[in-house]
Write an enzyme that holds these catalytic residues in place. Structure first.
Site: not given
Ligand code: FAD
Length: 481
Positions: A280, A283, A311, A346, A364, A387
């Site tokens: 993650e 990602w 859209w 997420n 989006w 997005w």
């Molecule tokens: P954890 O599951 O604990 O993951 C640890 C870290 O990994 C996160 O803090 C984050 O930095 C990174 N990470 C995890 N999943 C993703 C992912 N899919 N893409 C990129 N990095 C990821 N994340 C943001 O930080 N900022 C945003 O503006 C953002 N917008 C999003 C919009 C959409 C439509 C979607 C589907 C996802 C988005 N995310 C965004 C990615 C993700 O949802 C969040 O990073 C995550 O939910 C944060 O929760 P966590 O710290 O508990 O994640």
């Protein structure tokens, strides 16, 4: 000669593992820590309301930490080049250092600043304080940027492990004379309406808050992350995203702590959990790789044919979605969690985004803008990727025809309905078997739970099955050109 180095804090609001700060210390002169508030230099994506709230508290925390080390933070207003030039004139600073950012507007501005300083004979250096791997250091065999996550992350993990994080300094050689700055309160970062109560209660912005959050996660959930990460009701993810965005903790610090955990707890479950968690973080790296190499994606889809997608202009649908009043409980729970915490799980982000883009056929862009304003972790790289991934128009995206069913997603990931009960309290007394589709509940069940559909809680804004067919027709139209 007495050197003075300006350390320009940006998305790296921490003392530990801060390469720019460490470099300033190595220069052995004095240090002037600076933050410049310059939203107009961020292009279209100026910090949103929730981000500003976070920034205020994060700067307050950083300021206290720097003060304790005798190098108070000076806050100025932008444009950054003007503010820095002014500070150089006032203090006779000989160097400016900062950690890199990767948003196109920031890159363009920073390049210009570096050039201007070099011409002026001021040493200007930037460092990597936000990523494990620089976007230009990872490339396919043919030298191209990656557009698919799995090979990207494989290439990253095949490289040397990230180096050990740097310790926080115990003392900083700050200036003895006071340099004037703007009081934090004068930046007006806090919301005018009393909207932030939920955020105040849930979050502790700042470096100490970041480490406390990471510790809580490793103590309670990391070992089971692989199983729990998709459960919004169980808070099985780290909630580190705002801390990572503002650089209150570095990915390198996270990586090493998780790696340590993996070495101590050798069970297969923990090995799997840590691997999944680091992916993650991967990602996040991938999102920055894409942002750097395809900067136009902040405003346009990576997959070009989606620019032709028709859209809907549906202001009413958008309002219902924003307010958590769509009639689909898992969607509404997510949107209300976002409003109150400035954060959403997420899995639920994917569900609400799919609902907006595919069930309501709203672009989006509108979703990304709402998230941008309301998320405390709003991040141009991650938000754009998230997005475009959901809308099927980005790199390695979910195909557009994979349309989330909000009812079955709710039943699968909020198994007992506890997430919905928490965020949509008007449905709290519904039995679990009906909580994700209240319109299908018998009248006596609704009455016993005190739910009057259309009054206490809305009926579904759209019929998901019909909406699905409509979305697939729109997709077919762009396929045919
Ligand atoms: P954890 O599951 O604990 O993951 C640890 C870290 O990994 C996160 O803090 C984050 O930095 C990174 N990470 C995890 N999943 C993703 C992912 N899919 N893409 C990129 N990095 C990821 N994340 C943001 O930080 N900022 C945003 O503006 C953002 N917008 C999003 C919009 C959409 C439509 C979607 C589907 C996802 C988005 N995310 C965004 C990615 C993700 O949802 C969040 O990073 C995550 O939910 C944060 O929760 P966590 O710290 O508990 O994640």
């Amino acid at each position: 000669m007495n050197f003075l180095t300006i350390v320009w804090f940006r998305h790296d609001l921490r003392l530990a593992d801060n390469p720019a700060l460490a470099a300033a210390l190595e220069r052995r002169g004095q240090i002037l820590p600076v933050f410049i508030w310059s939203p107009e230099e961020e292009g279209r994506w100026t910090p949103g309301t929730a981000s500003r709230w976070w920034l205020h508290h994060s700067l307050s925390s950083l300021s206290k930490n720097l003060q304790a080390l005798h190098a108070p933070l000076v806050i100025r207003r932008g444009p950054a080049l003007e503010a820095l030039n002014q500070l150089i004139d006032e203090t006779r600073a000989t160097a400016v250092v900062w950690n890199r950012r990767y948003e196109p507007a920031a890159i363009a501005r920073d390049k210009q600043i570096k050039q201007a300083f070099r011409e002026r004979g001021i040493d200007a250096e930037s460092y990597n304080g936000s990523l494990l791997y620089e976007p230009w250091d990872v490339a396919t065999k043919t030298g191209q940027p990656y557009q698919v996550f799995a090979p990207f992350w494989k290439a990253c993990t095949a490289r040397e492990a990230p180096t050990e994080p740097l310790d926080a300094p115990e003392y900083l050689p700050g200036l003895r004379t006071k340099v004037a700055g703007e009081p934090l309160e004068c930046l007006g970062l806090l919301p005018k309406l009393d909207w932030d109560a939920g955020m105040r209660e849930h979050w502790t912005p700042g470096e100490a808050g970041a480490h406390a959050r990471l510790k809580q996660f490793t103590d309670r959930a990391l070992g089971e992350y692989h199983e729990l990460r998709n459960r919004p009701d169980l808070e099985g993810s780290s909630q580190l995203s705002p801390y990572l965005h503002f650089g209150e903790i570095s990915p390198r610090q996270v990586w090493h702590l998780v790696d340590q955990f993996r070495r101590v707890h050798r069970t297969p479950t923990v090995q799997q959990a840590t691997k999944t968690f680091l992916a993650e973080i991967g990602w996040r790296e991938f999102a920055h790789h894409l942002l750097y190499h395809f900067p136009h994606t902040i405003n346009a889809p990576l997959r070009e044919k989606f620019t032709r997608f028709a859209w809907e202009q549906d202001a009413t649908g958008l309002k219902h979605w924003q307010r958590g009043q769509t009639g689909y409980p898992i969607v509404d729970a997510g949107m209300r969690q976002l409003w109150q915490w400035g954060w959403m799980h997420n899995r639920v982000r994917m569900i609400v985004a799919s609902f907006l883009v595919k069930d309501l056929l709203i672009s989006w862009h509108a979703g990304a803008e709402w998230f941008w304003d309301t998320l405390v972790d709003a991040d141009l790289a991650n938000n754009t990727l998230g997005w475009q991934w959901t809308a099927g128009c980005g790199a390695d995206a979910a195909p557009f025809f994979r349309i989330f069913n909000p009812v079955s997603q709710g039943q699968k990931f909020d198994v007992d309905g506890e997430y919905v009960r928490r965020w949509v309290p008007e449905l709290a007394r519904l039995p679990t078997e009906h909580i994700h589709a209240p319109w299908e509940a018998p009248a006596d069940v609704l009455a016993a739970a005190g739910v009057r559909l259309g009054q206490d809680y809305p009926r579904p804004l759209v019929d998901h099955a019909l909406a699905r067919t409509r979305a697939l027709e729109r997709l077919a139209a762009i396929k045919d050109g």
